[in-house]
Write an enzyme that holds these catalytic residues in place. Structure first.
Site, short mmCIF file in Angstrom:
data_model
loop_
_atom_site.label_atom_id
_atom_site.label_comp_id
_atom_site.label_asym_id
_atom_site.label_seq_id
_atom_site.Cartn_x
_atom_site.Cartn_y
_atom_site.Cartn_z
N LYS A 173 -6.21 9.51 14.26
CA LYS A 173 -5.60 10.33 13.21
C LYS A 173 -5.59 11.81 13.58
CE LYS A 173 -4.38 7.03 10.41
NZ LYS A 173 -2.98 6.76 10.11
N THR A 182 -5.97 0.77 -1.56
CA THR A 182 -5.06 -0.17 -0.89
C THR A 182 -5.91 -1.30 -0.29
OG1 THR A 182 -5.23 0.82 1.32
CG2 THR A 182 -3.57 1.77 -0.16
N TYR A 234 -10.45 5.16 14.98
CA TYR A 234 -9.55 5.54 13.88
C TYR A 234 -9.50 7.06 13.73
CZ TYR A 234 -7.50 5.62 9.18
OH TYR A 234 -6.68 5.86 8.10
N GLY A 244 0.80 -1.22 0.00
CA GLY A 244 0.00 0.00 0.00
C GLY A 244 0.83 1.28 0.00
N ILE A 245 0.38 2.23 0.79
CA ILE A 245 1.02 3.55 0.82
C ILE A 245 2.47 3.45 1.30
CG2 ILE A 245 0.95 5.80 1.99
CD1 ILE A 245 -2.15 5.52 2.00
N ASP A 255 6.09 -5.63 15.25
CA ASP A 255 4.76 -5.16 15.61
C ASP A 255 4.97 -3.88 16.39
OD1 ASP A 255 2.33 -4.54 16.76
OD2 ASP A 255 1.78 -6.63 17.13
#
Ligand code: NDP
Length: 256
Positions: free
Chosen positions: A165, A196, A161, A21-22, A67
């Site tokens: 952020k 993604t 989430y 992904g990103i 992790d």
């Protein structure tokens, strides 16, 4: 002269969550610009394959399984990356997870998992990197935030989430002020909907996709490379007077 400002020859970079992904696009962008790159993830097979793919493109890349959701593991991973790379000029804090859940049904472990990965681990990665960067007298950190740090998404509920952020954005500004006089710049990017594994389910769902893209003035999702280009800019000397910024990359989603 200007093209040179984007070059990272001789520099070292650690991209968390660089296995896909990103993050993988960021690792490729930094590597193409000349940096030696370390990338991390929990899934070893995917991470090793990502590093091998970058090596196949002529990029000096190493993989470190980690992790990053605890203070200890996050600090250890950054220290190990710096040791193996022979220094740490750039840190891209990209590792993150999203969980959709109505707040009244949200299990405590889901809240903890999201905050631990997206915010707590990210801070400790910054902390470990800053120790090295202060000693070296230079550094650049780019945190991957989200438009979810500015707006509450529709139609999915994802309070942990979004809170994580928003925390990333404020952490970025706070650290930027604290380390501005030590030649260390700290910025963030705030992507909108990017194609993604994280967004695959939503983009493939006709109802969700209609809402997501309907609310995006450019009427399309973004690509990981469109985020990576901005991360490269912020990480490089082309952004030498930019610190504490949160650069939105969202096809216009947040203009309304
Ligand atoms: P992906 O799910 O494709 O990639 C996430 C990466 O983070 C993987 O490499 C994953 O590897 C790694 N990761 C997740 N949890 C951990 C952990 N505890 N420790 C170490 N590595 C971890 O997501 P994206 O590329 O879409 O997301 C990258 C970042 O961009 C995230 O921070 C996300 O919140 C943010 N973002 C994404 C948007 C989008 O539309 N896609 C929009 C806005 C922000 P593994 O699972 O093997 O650990």
């Amino acid at each position: 002269m200007y093209a040179e400002l984007f070059r990272l020859d001789g520099r070292t970079a650690f991209v968390t969550g660089g296995s896909r992904g990103i993050g993988l696009a960021c690792a490729e962008a930094l590597g193409e610009a000349g940096a030696t790159v370390a990338l991390s993830s929990r899934s070893r097979d995917e991470g090793e394959a990502a590093a091998a793919a970058l090596q196949g493109k002529g990029i000096r890349a190493i993989y470190l399984p980690a992790d990053l959701s605890t203070e200890k593991a996050a600090q250890e991973a950054v220290r190990r990356a710096a040791d193996e790379l022979g220094g740490l000029d750039i840190l891209v804090n990209n590792a993150g997870i999203a969980r959709h859940c109505d707040s009244l049904a949200l299990p405590p472990e889901t809240w903890d998992e999201v905050i631990a990965t997206n915010l707590t681990g990210l801070f400790w990665c910054c902390r470990a990197a800053l120790e090295r960067m202060v000693a070296a007298g230079r550094g650049s950190i780019v945190n991957v935030g989200s438009i979810s740090g500015f707006i509450s998404n529709l139609p999915q509920n994802q309070v942990a989430y979004n809170a994580s952020k928003a925390g990333v954005h404020m952490l970025t500004k706070s650290l930027a002020g604290e380390f501005a006089q030590q030649n260390i710049r700290i910025n963030a990017v705030a992507p909108g909907y990017i194609e993604t594994a994280m967004t695959r389910g939503g983009l493939d769902d006709p109802e969700w996709s209609k809402i997501w893209l309907g609310m995006t003035p450019m009427r399309r999702s973004g690509t990981p490379s469109e985020v990576a280009a901005a991360v490269l800019f912020l990480a490089s000397d082309a952004a030498s007077y930019i610190t504490g910024s949160v650069l939105t990359i969202d096809g216009g989603y947040t203009i309304h």
